[in-house]
Design a protein around this motif. Structure first.
Motif, PDB file in Angstrom:
ATOM      1  N   ASN A  19      47.825  38.650  42.392  1.00  0.00           N
ATOM      2  CA  ASN A  19      46.963  37.465  42.324  1.00  0.00           C
ATOM      3  C   ASN A  19      46.563  36.987  43.722  1.00  0.00           C
ATOM      4  O   ASN A  19      45.416  36.600  43.941  1.00  0.00           O
ATOM      5  CB  ASN A  19      47.649  36.328  41.561  1.00  0.00           C
ATOM      6  CG  ASN A  19      47.687  36.591  40.074  1.00  0.00           C
ATOM      7  OD1 ASN A  19      46.875  37.348  39.544  1.00  0.00           O
ATOM      8  ND2 ASN A  19      48.636  35.969  39.399  1.00  0.00           N
ATOM      9  N   VAL A  21      46.162  38.741  46.359  1.00  0.00           N
ATOM     10  CA  VAL A  21      45.172  39.671  46.892  1.00  0.00           C
ATOM     11  C   VAL A  21      43.836  39.501  46.161  1.00  0.00           C
ATOM     12  O   VAL A  21      42.779  39.427  46.790  1.00  0.00           O
ATOM     13  CB  VAL A  21      45.678  41.127  46.789  1.00  0.00           C
ATOM     14  CG1 VAL A  21      44.587  42.123  47.102  1.00  0.00           C
ATOM     15  CG2 VAL A  21      46.864  41.335  47.721  1.00  0.00           C
ATOM     16  N   GLN A  22      43.893  39.406  44.853  1.00  0.00           N
ATOM     17  CA  GLN A  22      42.665  39.340  44.065  1.00  0.00           C
ATOM     18  C   GLN A  22      41.921  38.016  44.228  1.00  0.00           C
ATOM     19  O   GLN A  22      40.710  38.008  44.420  1.00  0.00           O
ATOM     20  CB  GLN A  22      42.981  39.561  42.589  1.00  0.00           C
ATOM     21  CG  GLN A  22      41.743  39.558  41.705  1.00  0.00           C
ATOM     22  CD  GLN A  22      42.071  39.851  40.260  1.00  0.00           C
ATOM     23  OE1 GLN A  22      43.224  39.931  39.861  1.00  0.00           O
ATOM     24  NE2 GLN A  22      41.047  40.010  39.456  1.00  0.00           N
ATOM     25  N   TYR A  23      42.621  36.913  44.180  1.00  0.00           N
ATOM     26  CA  TYR A  23      41.954  35.616  44.144  1.00  0.00           C
ATOM     27  C   TYR A  23      41.863  34.905  45.493  1.00  0.00           C
ATOM     28  O   TYR A  23      40.980  34.092  45.706  1.00  0.00           O
ATOM     29  CB  TYR A  23      42.639  34.699  43.123  1.00  0.00           C
ATOM     30  CG  TYR A  23      42.567  35.261  41.725  1.00  0.00           C
ATOM     31  CD1 TYR A  23      41.353  35.406  41.077  1.00  0.00           C
ATOM     32  CD2 TYR A  23      43.726  35.670  41.066  1.00  0.00           C
ATOM     33  CE1 TYR A  23      41.274  35.940  39.801  1.00  0.00           C
ATOM     34  CE2 TYR A  23      43.664  36.196  39.778  1.00  0.00           C
ATOM     35  CZ  TYR A  23      42.436  36.330  39.156  1.00  0.00           C
ATOM     36  OH  TYR A  23      42.367  36.858  37.900  1.00  0.00           O
ATOM     37  N   ASN A  25      42.082  36.733  48.483  1.00  0.00           N
ATOM     38  CA  ASN A  25      41.704  37.753  49.473  1.00  0.00           C
ATOM     39  C   ASN A  25      42.756  37.925  50.562  1.00  0.00           C
ATOM     40  O   ASN A  25      42.428  38.261  51.704  1.00  0.00           O
ATOM     41  CB  ASN A  25      40.342  37.448  50.097  1.00  0.00           C
ATOM     42  CG  ASN A  25      39.227  37.568  49.091  1.00  0.00           C
ATOM     43  OD1 ASN A  25      39.257  38.442  48.231  1.00  0.00           O
ATOM     44  ND2 ASN A  25      38.255  36.687  49.164  1.00  0.00           N
ATOM     45  N   SER A  27      46.114  39.827  52.241  1.00  0.00           N
ATOM     46  CA  SER A  27      46.617  41.188  52.353  1.00  0.00           C
ATOM     47  C   SER A  27      48.124  41.100  52.476  1.00  0.00           C
ATOM     48  O   SER A  27      48.651  40.139  53.048  1.00  0.00           O
ATOM     49  CB  SER A  27      46.043  41.879  53.591  1.00  0.00           C
ATOM     50  OG  SER A  27      44.644  41.990  53.487  1.00  0.00           O
ATOM     51  N   ASP A  42      42.569  43.947  48.949  1.00  0.00           N
ATOM     52  CA  ASP A  42      41.654  43.910  47.811  1.00  0.00           C
ATOM     53  C   ASP A  42      40.778  45.157  47.794  1.00  0.00           C
ATOM     54  O   ASP A  42      40.577  45.820  48.817  1.00  0.00           O
ATOM     55  CB  ASP A  42      40.827  42.622  47.801  1.00  0.00           C
ATOM     56  CG  ASP A  42      39.821  42.543  48.917  1.00  0.00           C
ATOM     57  OD1 ASP A  42      38.770  43.200  48.806  1.00  0.00           O
ATOM     58  OD2 ASP A  42      40.083  41.819  49.884  1.00  0.00           O
ATOM     59  N   ALA A  43      40.278  45.493  46.632  1.00  0.00           N
ATOM     60  CA  ALA A  43      39.550  46.744  46.429  1.00  0.00           C
ATOM     61  C   ALA A  43      38.296  46.839  47.289  1.00  0.00           C
ATOM     62  O   ALA A  43      37.956  47.924  47.778  1.00  0.00           O
ATOM     63  CB  ALA A  43      39.195  46.905  44.953  1.00  0.00           C
ATOM     64  N   GLU A  44      37.607  45.729  47.510  1.00  0.00           N
ATOM     65  CA  GLU A  44      36.393  45.741  48.337  1.00  0.00           C
ATOM     66  C   GLU A  44      36.722  46.111  49.782  1.00  0.00           C
ATOM     67  O   GLU A  44      36.036  46.926  50.392  1.00  0.00           O
ATOM     68  CB  GLU A  44      35.712  44.381  48.284  1.00  0.00           C
ATOM     69  CG  GLU A  44      34.401  44.329  49.038  1.00  0.00           C
ATOM     70  CD  GLU A  44      33.744  42.968  48.935  1.00  0.00           C
ATOM     71  OE1 GLU A  44      33.235  42.506  49.976  1.00  0.00           O
ATOM     72  OE2 GLU A  44      33.753  42.378  47.845  1.00  0.00           O
TER      73      GLU A  44
END
Length: 90
Positions: A19, A21-23, A25, A27, A42-44
């Motif tokens: 969460n 990382v996803q929300y 950003n 690391s 995050d994936a981007e």
């Protein structure tokens, strides 16, 4: 923000860290025995890193091809001199 956690802590809090990382950003650097062994990003950002690495590898290959017939120490000395010139604004 970059957070460093132990592998044990990471395993225990995986959902929360995903969460982060996803929300947010964030690391997360995962360490084992006090040494960084992995990072959760995050994936981007990961996709950007992969693209940059592909570009770096292609550029490195072009440089290696350009210096194929030059002894390594001479080629490295020339590259070092060029980098120094650029950094000094010449």
């Amino acid at each position: 923000m970059i957070t460093e956690v132990s592998a044990v802590n990471f395993r225990q809090n995986l959902g929360e860290m995903l969460n982060q990382v996803q929300y947010r950003n964030d690391s997360i650097v995962i360490s084992k025995d006090g040494k960084a062994v992995a990072a959760l990003v995050d994936a981007e950002l990961f996709a950007r890193i992969r693209r940059m690495r592909e570009r770096f590898d292609a550029l490195s290959e072009r440089i290696a091809d350009g210096y194929a017939g030059v002894p390594a120490d001479e080629g490295l000395a020339e590259i070092d001199a060029l980098v120094a010139d650029v950094r000094q604004g010449r």
